[in-house]
Design an enzyme around this catalytic site. Structure first.
Site, short mmCIF file in Angstrom:
data_model
loop_
_atom_site.label_atom_id
_atom_site.label_comp_id
_atom_site.label_asym_id
_atom_site.label_seq_id
_atom_site.Cartn_x
_atom_site.Cartn_y
_atom_site.Cartn_z
N CYS A 113 11.90 -9.69 56.39
CA CYS A 113 12.85 -9.09 57.33
C CYS A 113 14.21 -8.82 56.70
O CYS A 113 15.07 -8.20 57.32
CB CYS A 113 12.98 -9.97 58.57
SG CYS A 113 11.38 -10.30 59.31
N HIS A 253 19.16 -8.38 62.04
CA HIS A 253 17.71 -8.20 62.16
C HIS A 253 17.30 -8.58 63.57
O HIS A 253 17.68 -9.64 64.10
CB HIS A 253 17.01 -9.08 61.11
CG HIS A 253 15.57 -9.26 61.38
ND1 HIS A 253 14.72 -8.19 61.59
CD2 HIS A 253 14.81 -10.38 61.52
CE1 HIS A 253 13.51 -8.64 61.83
NE2 HIS A 253 13.53 -9.97 61.79
N ASN A 283 10.19 -7.58 67.08
CA ASN A 283 10.59 -7.78 65.68
C ASN A 283 9.73 -6.88 64.78
O ASN A 283 8.55 -7.13 64.60
CB ASN A 283 10.40 -9.26 65.34
CG ASN A 283 10.73 -9.59 63.89
OD1 ASN A 283 10.85 -8.71 63.05
ND2 ASN A 283 10.89 -10.87 63.61
N1 COA Z 1 4.23 -18.38 76.22
C1 COA Z 1 4.35 -19.51 76.92
N2 COA Z 1 4.61 -20.70 76.37
C2 COA Z 1 4.75 -20.73 75.04
C3 COA Z 1 4.65 -19.58 74.24
C4 COA Z 1 4.37 -18.37 74.87
N3 COA Z 1 4.24 -17.21 74.21
N4 COA Z 1 4.85 -19.92 72.96
C5 COA Z 1 5.10 -21.24 72.94
N5 COA Z 1 5.03 -21.73 74.20
C6 COA Z 1 5.21 -23.08 74.65
C7 COA Z 1 4.98 -24.12 73.58
O1 COA Z 1 3.63 -24.44 73.47
C8 COA Z 1 5.81 -25.26 74.08
O2 COA Z 1 5.10 -25.94 75.05
P1 COA Z 1 5.20 -27.57 75.14
O3 COA Z 1 6.66 -27.86 75.43
O4 COA Z 1 4.27 -27.88 76.25
O5 COA Z 1 4.78 -28.06 73.80
C9 COA Z 1 6.99 -24.57 74.78
O6 COA Z 1 6.56 -23.24 75.06
C10 COA Z 1 8.23 -24.50 73.95
O7 COA Z 1 7.86 -24.03 72.67
P2 COA Z 1 8.92 -23.84 71.57
O8 COA Z 1 8.24 -23.45 70.29
O9 COA Z 1 9.82 -25.03 71.56
O10 COA Z 1 9.73 -22.57 72.15
P3 COA Z 1 11.06 -21.97 71.65
O11 COA Z 1 12.07 -21.99 72.71
O12 COA Z 1 11.45 -22.50 70.28
O13 COA Z 1 10.66 -20.44 71.44
C11 COA Z 1 10.15 -18.91 69.67
C12 COA Z 1 9.66 -20.08 70.50
C13 COA Z 1 9.05 -18.51 68.67
C14 COA Z 1 10.42 -17.74 70.62
C15 COA Z 1 11.48 -19.30 68.96
O14 COA Z 1 11.32 -20.53 68.30
C16 COA Z 1 11.93 -18.28 67.95
O15 COA Z 1 12.22 -17.15 68.28
N6 COA Z 1 12.03 -18.68 66.68
C17 COA Z 1 12.43 -17.74 65.64
C18 COA Z 1 11.24 -16.91 65.30
C19 COA Z 1 11.60 -15.69 64.53
O16 COA Z 1 12.55 -15.02 64.81
N7 COA Z 1 10.76 -15.39 63.53
C20 COA Z 1 10.92 -14.24 62.73
C21 COA Z 1 12.09 -14.39 61.83
S1 COA Z 1 12.22 -13.01 60.86
#
Ligand code: COA
Length: 331
Positions: A113, A253, A283
């Site tokens: 990215c 990004h 993304n």
């Molecule tokens: N729908 C519903 N629930 C979901 C889910 C989805 N698509 N994805 C994860 N969950 C659940 C998890 O299982 C977790 O459940 P639990 O509490 O029972 O274990 C809960 O939601 C929280 O998960 P978590 O991973 O803590 O969520 P988050 O707030 O960190 O959001 C992302 C997840 C991926 C959206 C976030 O971490 C993120 O954007 N990270 C950066 C990723 C990124 O930008 N990557 C590319 C970089 S170039």
């Protein structure tokens, strides 16, 4: 004397196949409400059938050539930033042929990215040394082909797209400063890795390679983005003695709206200066910055002499910052 148009020419290209959060909710255990509130994404574009990375990148490049009224033979260099080439030997050469830029050298760079930012920085080095006058930088990715559509933690995030920028030799007056950073220690937090499989029934022991789906530790990537990116932006501004108040636009990004907001808050850059089109495309990896820049120009948001801070970040882990002064005339 005629005014020389020297701003980079920007164009983007997106597949017209829209996948809404509702559709994804029918495939994995998630909801429109969850995706919107945690990421800001409402829909994304996905390539249909065998539509390729070369198709996307060539279309963005052809639009930019048309918009800039450029003869493809003028292009000296093509840099394709992608992590999802059609061919591991590189896809830039195929784009060179497709767009008839027969005089251009062409190569791929892989920096996930951060790819487009690193592509622009690389292009500016060739331009600054006087070696090349016209460089086409393409950021393109077909993330949909590498996403596990049964993994709700990643499939909600990504989309396909391409953006192209044509930089002319006068660009050196626009790129005021840049910085590229890498931390390979955190490499395993976001990967599109491979596995080697032992080939059976051959006399010698050989392994053939196959690619895994994207694997990501979302929490770690989130933490990395909101800590390292503002730090790098501030360092870059300090190096070039530019004040944060002088920045007109922050173009990050497009990964997650919460990341964009958190970085803006840490830098004390108000929300109305942060470009955001994440809700439409998700993304798109190396394509996200040129697509958002193209749209901001089309919407007349960016004005002459505006200062834009652009920052890419992602797998590697890599992150890169460029400060650009957007201007129309040589002076
Ligand atoms: N729908 C519903 N629930 C979901 C889910 C989805 N698509 N994805 C994860 N969950 C659940 C998890 O299982 C977790 O459940 P639990 O509490 O029972 O274990 C809960 O939601 C929280 O998960 P978590 O991973 O803590 O969520 P988050 O707030 O960190 O959001 C992302 C997840 C991926 C959206 C976030 O971490 C993120 O954007 N990270 C950066 C990723 C990124 O930008 N990557 C590319 C970089 S170039």
């Amino acid at each position: 004397m005629a005014i020389k148009k020297v701003k980079p020419i920007l164009c983007s290209y997106l597949p017209n196949n829209i996948i809404s959060n509702e559709i994804i909710s029918q495939m994995v255990d998630t909801s429109d409400e969850w995706i919107k509130s945690r990421t800001g994404i409402e829909e994304r574009r996905i390539c249909k059938d065998d539509y390729s990375l070369v198709d996307l990148g060539s279309n963005a490049a052809l639009e930019a050539i048309k918009k800039g009224n450029i003869d493809p033979a003028e292009i000296d260099l093509i840099i394709l930033a992608t992590s999802t080439p059609d061919d591991l030997f590189g896809s830039a050469a195929k784009i060179q042929y497709r767009i008839k830029a027969f005089n251009a050298a062409a190569f791929d760079i892989t920096a996930a990215c951060s790819g487009f930012i690193i592509g622009i920085i690389t292009a500016s080095q060739f331009i600054n040394t006087g070696i090349y006058k016209t460089v086409l930088v393409i950021g393109a990715d077909v993330m949909s082909k590498f996403v596990d559509w049964q993994d709700r933690s990643t499939c909600i995030l990504f989309g396909d797209g391409a953006g192209a920028a044509i930089l002319k030799s006068t660009i050196k007056q626009h790129i005021l400063g840049f910085q590229i950073k890498t931390n390979g220690e955190l490499n395993s937090e976001l990967t599109l890795s491979s596995k080697d499989l032992l080939q059976q029934n051959i006399a010698i022991q050989v392994f053939n390679r196959q690619y895994n789906f994207i694997q990501m530790n979302g929490k770690e990537i989130y933490k990395f983005a909101i800590s390292k990116v503002p730090e790098a932006i501030l360092n870059c501004l300090n190096t070039y003695q530019i004040q944060i108040e002088d920045i007109d636009w922050l173009l990050l990004h497009q990964a997650n709206i919460r990341i964009l907001k958190a970085i803006g808050e840490q830098l004390s850059i108000p929300q109305n200066k942060i470009l955001n089109n994440l809700y439409k495309y998700g993304n798109t990896s190396a394509a996200s910055i040129p697509i958002a820049l193209d749209e901001a120009i089309l919407e007349n948001k960016i004005q002459d002499n505006d200062l834009i801070i652009m920052a890419g970040f992602g797998a590697g882990l890599t992150w890169g910052t460029v400060i650009i002064k957007w201007k129309d005339k040589l002076n």
